[in-house]
Design a protein around this motif. Structure first.
Motif, PDB file in Angstrom:
ATOM      1  N   LEU A   1     -51.324  60.217  35.399  1.00  0.00           N
ATOM      2  CA  LEU A   1     -50.813  58.945  34.890  1.00  0.00           C
ATOM      3  C   LEU A   1     -50.990  58.864  33.374  1.00  0.00           C
ATOM      4  N   ALA A   2     -52.109  59.442  32.889  1.00  0.00           N
ATOM      5  CA  ALA A   2     -52.370  59.382  31.449  1.00  0.00           C
ATOM      6  C   ALA A   2     -51.411  60.270  30.667  1.00  0.00           C
ATOM      7  N   THR A   3     -51.023  61.393  31.274  1.00  0.00           N
ATOM      8  CA  THR A   3     -50.187  62.339  30.537  1.00  0.00           C
ATOM      9  C   THR A   3     -48.701  62.116  30.809  1.00  0.00           C
ATOM     10  N   LEU A   4     -48.384  61.383  31.860  1.00  0.00           N
ATOM     11  CA  LEU A   4     -46.999  60.979  32.152  1.00  0.00           C
ATOM     12  C   LEU A   4     -46.011  62.136  32.085  1.00  0.00           C
ATOM     13  N   GLY A   5     -46.427  63.267  32.629  1.00  0.00           N
ATOM     14  CA  GLY A   5     -45.488  64.391  32.707  1.00  0.00           C
ATOM     15  C   GLY A   5     -45.320  65.174  31.426  1.00  0.00           C
ATOM     16  N   ALA A   6     -46.020  64.784  30.355  1.00  0.00           N
ATOM     17  CA  ALA A   6     -45.859  65.488  29.077  1.00  0.00           C
ATOM     18  C   ALA A   6     -46.374  66.918  29.165  1.00  0.00           C
ATOM     19  N   VAL A   7     -47.402  67.125  29.978  1.00  0.00           N
ATOM     20  CA  VAL A   7     -48.011  68.448  30.143  1.00  0.00           C
ATOM     21  C   VAL A   7     -48.239  68.662  31.638  1.00  0.00           C
ATOM     22  N   PRO A   8     -47.961  69.877  32.152  1.00  0.00           N
ATOM     23  CA  PRO A   8     -48.234  70.119  33.572  1.00  0.00           C
ATOM     24  C   PRO A   8     -49.724  69.968  33.876  1.00  0.00           C
ATOM     25  N   VAL A   9     -50.026  69.263  34.968  1.00  0.00           N
ATOM     26  CA  VAL A   9     -51.411  69.030  35.359  1.00  0.00           C
ATOM     27  C   VAL A   9     -51.662  69.697  36.707  1.00  0.00           C
ATOM     28  N   GLU A  10     -52.614  70.636  36.722  1.00  0.00           N
ATOM     29  CA  GLU A  10     -52.907  71.406  37.922  1.00  0.00           C
ATOM     30  C   GLU A  10     -54.311  71.057  38.410  1.00  0.00           C
ATOM     31  N   PHE A  11     -54.473  70.946  39.714  1.00  0.00           N
ATOM     32  CA  PHE A  11     -55.801  70.696  40.284  1.00  0.00           C
ATOM     33  C   PHE A  11     -56.463  72.025  40.628  1.00  0.00           C
ATOM     34  N   ILE A  12     -57.658  72.272  40.073  1.00  0.00           N
ATOM     35  CA  ILE A  12     -58.330  73.553  40.334  1.00  0.00           C
ATOM     36  C   ILE A  12     -59.685  73.366  41.030  1.00  0.00           C
ATOM     37  N   GLY A  13     -59.993  72.136  41.436  1.00  0.00           N
ATOM     38  CA  GLY A  13     -61.269  71.896  42.119  1.00  0.00           C
ATOM     39  C   GLY A  13     -61.130  72.045  43.611  1.00  0.00           C
ATOM     40  N   GLY A  14     -61.997  71.394  44.336  1.00  0.00           N
ATOM     41  CA  GLY A  14     -61.964  71.436  45.794  1.00  0.00           C
ATOM     42  C   GLY A  14     -63.292  70.955  46.333  1.00  0.00           C
ATOM     43  N   PRO A  15     -63.285  70.518  47.597  1.00  0.00           N
ATOM     44  CA  PRO A  15     -64.550  70.086  48.184  1.00  0.00           C
ATOM     45  C   PRO A  15     -65.497  71.265  48.329  1.00  0.00           C
ATOM     46  N   SER A  16     -66.781  71.019  48.189  1.00  0.00           N
ATOM     47  CA  SER A  16     -67.774  72.080  48.338  1.00  0.00           C
ATOM     48  C   SER A  16     -69.081  71.455  48.813  1.00  0.00           C
ATOM     49  N   TRP A  17     -69.545  71.913  49.948  1.00  0.00           N
ATOM     50  CA  TRP A  17     -70.746  71.320  50.562  1.00  0.00           C
ATOM     51  C   TRP A  17     -71.714  72.406  50.972  1.00  0.00           C
ATOM     52  N   ASP A  18     -73.002  72.153  50.827  1.00  0.00           N
ATOM     53  CA  ASP A  18     -73.981  73.017  51.472  1.00  0.00           C
ATOM     54  C   ASP A  18     -74.459  72.318  52.755  1.00  0.00           C
ATOM     55  N   HIS A  19     -75.443  72.928  53.418  1.00  0.00           N
ATOM     56  CA  HIS A  19     -75.886  72.421  54.721  1.00  0.00           C
ATOM     57  C   HIS A  19     -76.439  71.005  54.648  1.00  0.00           C
ATOM     58  N   SER A  20     -76.968  70.610  53.486  1.00  0.00           N
ATOM     59  CA  SER A  20     -77.652  69.311  53.404  1.00  0.00           C
ATOM     60  C   SER A  20     -76.673  68.147  53.449  1.00  0.00           C
ATOM     61  N   GLY A  21     -75.450  68.370  52.976  1.00  0.00           N
ATOM     62  CA  GLY A  21     -74.485  67.275  52.892  1.00  0.00           C
ATOM     63  C   GLY A  21     -74.778  66.287  51.781  1.00  0.00           C
ATOM     64  N   PHE A  22     -75.740  66.615  50.918  1.00  0.00           N
ATOM     65  CA  PHE A  22     -76.135  65.679  49.855  1.00  0.00           C
ATOM     66  C   PHE A  22     -75.243  65.770  48.617  1.00  0.00           C
ATOM     67  N   GLY A  23     -74.308  66.696  48.631  1.00  0.00           N
ATOM     68  CA  GLY A  23     -73.412  66.793  47.485  1.00  0.00           C
ATOM     69  C   GLY A  23     -73.673  67.999  46.603  1.00  0.00           C
ATOM     70  N   ILE A  24     -74.654  68.813  46.995  1.00  0.00           N
ATOM     71  CA  ILE A  24     -74.847  70.090  46.307  1.00  0.00           C
ATOM     72  C   ILE A  24     -73.746  71.021  46.797  1.00  0.00           C
ATOM     73  N   GLY A  25     -72.966  71.557  45.887  1.00  0.00           N
ATOM     74  CA  GLY A  25     -71.851  72.399  46.297  1.00  0.00           C
ATOM     75  C   GLY A  25     -72.069  73.843  45.898  1.00  0.00           C
ATOM     76  N   PRO A  26     -71.969  74.769  46.853  1.00  0.00           N
ATOM     77  CA  PRO A  26     -72.101  76.196  46.488  1.00  0.00           C
ATOM     78  C   PRO A  26     -71.080  76.623  45.430  1.00  0.00           C
ATOM     79  N   ASP A  27     -69.913  75.978  45.425  1.00  0.00           N
ATOM     80  CA  ASP A  27     -68.886  76.347  44.433  1.00  0.00           C
ATOM     81  C   ASP A  27     -69.171  75.768  43.051  1.00  0.00           C
TER      82      ASP A  27
END
Lengths: 356, 182
Positions: free
Chosen positions: A315-341
């Protein structure tokens, strides 16, 4: 006066909150929020404040709401899970025009939409601040109480496991300062024939013929206030090396610090990469993001989720520059938000892939 | 890995004082006026289980995030859980190994190994649990990152009230480690 000390993030935030004048805190324990509740329970009695372990998050936000109406600086918090329960109240507290600071020590970054859009009813927004580390959290905690008082609105400080449990050397103001004076809009117990009867309600209030009685007029005033906040709160953003960057990477919070570090090291290695780290998630620093990426060929967004802030970047760039998502969910066994990735080599690799 | 930032990773088994050593070194560096970051292990620390910690020390605001993939230095209190750390130590780094109990090969040609019979020294001092403090004393001097006064004050800040009777012995162990590193 401030003392320099090595403090766990939760303690540093608690000290900064009390130093900012917070005198009421309540919450229900849930990792990674629990430590903050424990530190507040230890600190608040030292300044004649009150900390209560609530029976649930619903009760916690209700008590904090009540405390806020008395004009004393109040705060509550939880993880994103507990924040789900608090959404109705946050919507109502926003429309009641009450200052309240909410510490969301979230599990991972899946709750960006919840934090910035809110899950409650109505056409409301509140301020959201996302520190990347402990020193920044100390500063943003002070700012959160300042903005809450200035705008009479809930302000969320959005952290996570890393923030809550990392120790850093910080300068934290003394908690011995006086709390701010109670503002004149606060409920003070007088009513009846005193002439001082007040009502603070998400539905407006007052008596027929007086300002606030008309619900439509109240909602219109709330909307105008949110528009005013949206324009009046300075958006905060951390930008690095965007001037000649081929690729700009956007990320926020603790994960933003990993991304920032990856970008700094890739710069050292000669890659033309820059970063932009929104600190206010609402209002989103749209203009700063737009300007920062103006010269880049591509924008990559890294989040520890399926892609949420990426929408604000688009929304901020309004198509002026291509925006790619490179993240992703990542969880360890605890589920507390520590991500192996969530580590510098993997993030660096995704950044380099986005550059090709 | 930025200029001026020094990382330390510690590994051992729960009960060896790994978390305390990380706190003492980090608190000591804070006392000495440095910027410091510490992140400990999170998977249910227990006696006999895996325990590790990361410390970053710098003269500038810390750029490093809480979890790092490489380190300039390491303290190896025990070999049982050290495998993940093995590849993380950068070339020419500083590695302190508790030779009293550590049983594995080290890449001595790749980094600087300092052999410290920490548990034996601690036993001679009267308590094998002082091994982590001996190691911290050696680390302070070898790394040049923390002073002995800083370590001692850092230790006093780190020891919980119910362990205050150990402060004097801890000070002795820090000093013994510092002397060994001369």
């Amino acid at each position: 006066m401030s003392d320099r000390a090595l403090l766990e993030g939760s303690e540093a935030i608690a000290r900064a909150a009390v130093a900012a004048g917070c005198r009421f805190f309540t919450g229900y324990p849930m990792t990674p929020f629990t430590k903050l509740l424990e530190y507040m329970a230890a600190l608040l009695p030292e300044v004649d404040g009150v900390c209560m372990n609530a029976e649930s998050e619903l009760e916690a936000v209700g008590m904090a709401w009540g405390a806020a109406t008395t004009g004393h600086l109040a705060a509550t918090g939880s993880t994103g899970q507990g924040l789900s329960l608090m959404q109705e109240s946050l919507s109502e507290i926003t429309n009641a025009r009450l200052p309240l600071v909410v510490f969301n020590m979230a599990r991972g970054q899946g709750d960006y939409f919840q934090a910035t859009r809110g899950g409650g009813h109505g056409d409301y927004r509140h301020i959201v601040l996302a520190p990347m580390d402990v020193p920044e959290a100390v500063e943003l905690t002070r700012l959160a109480f300042e903005l809450a008082s200035q705008w009479r609105t809930p302000v969320m400080v959005l952290g996570d496991y890393y923030l809550a449990h990392t120790y850093q050397a910080v300068s934290v103001p003394s908690i011995e300062g006086a709390a701010p004076e109670v503002p004149d809009w606060a409920l003070n117990g007088s009513s009846g024939g005193s002439g001082s009867a007040k009502i603070i309600s998400p539905l407006g209030g007052g008596v027929e013929g007086e300002e606030g009685f008309d619900l439509g007029a109240h909602y219109a005033a709330c909307a105008a206030h949110i528009q005013e906040m949206s324009a009046g709160v300075d958006p905060l953003v951390d930008i690095g090396f965007c001037d000649d960057a081929e690729l700009v990477v956007a990320a926020y919070g603790s994960v933003g610090k990993f991304v920032r570090y990856a970008c700094l090291r890739l710069r050292d290695a000669g890659h033309r990469v820059g970063y932009v780290r929104p600190i206010t998630l609402w209002p989103f620093p749209s203009k700063a993001v737009h300007d920062a990426v103006a010269g880049a060929a591509n924008v990559a967004v890294y989040e520890q989720n399926m892609g949420q802030m990426v929408e604000d970047v688009r929304l901020a760039t309004l198509g002026a520059v291509p925006v790619e998502f490179i993240g992703g969910p990542s969880w360890d066994h605890s589920g507390f938000g520590i991500g192996p990735d969530i580590n510098v080599p993997d993030i660096s690799e995704r950044i380099l892939e986005a550059m090709t | 890995m930025s200029s001026g930032e020094r990382e330390l990773m510690l590994t051992g088994i729960g009960g060896q004082g790994v978390q305390l050593a990380a706190q003492v070194i980090a608190q000591g560096a804070t006392v000495d006026g440095k910027e410091v970051l510490v992140f400990g292990s999170y998977g249910g620390m227990m006696r006999g289980g895996n325990t590790d910690s990361t410390v970053v020390i710098s003269d500038q605001p810390i750029e490093a995030p809480p979890v790092l993939s490489t380190t300039w230095s390491a303290i190896l209190m025990h070999h049982q859980y050290w495998t993940p750390l093995r590849e993380r130590i950068r070339d020419t780094g500083l590695v302190l190994v508790n030779t009293s109990v550590f049983e594995d090969e080290l890449d001595a040609d790749r980094y600087q190994v300092v052999e410290v019979p920490a548990t034996d020294v601690a036993t001679d001092l009267g308590n094998p649990l002082l091994a982590a403090m001996v190691m911290s004393g050696v680390y302070g001097r070898k790394s040049g990152l923390v002073s002995l006064d800083g370590l001692a004050e850092g230790m006093r800040r780190s020891v919980p009230p119910y362990r205050s009777q150990l402060i004097e012995a801890n000070e002795g162990a820090l000093a013994a480690g510092w002397e060994m590193a001369a």
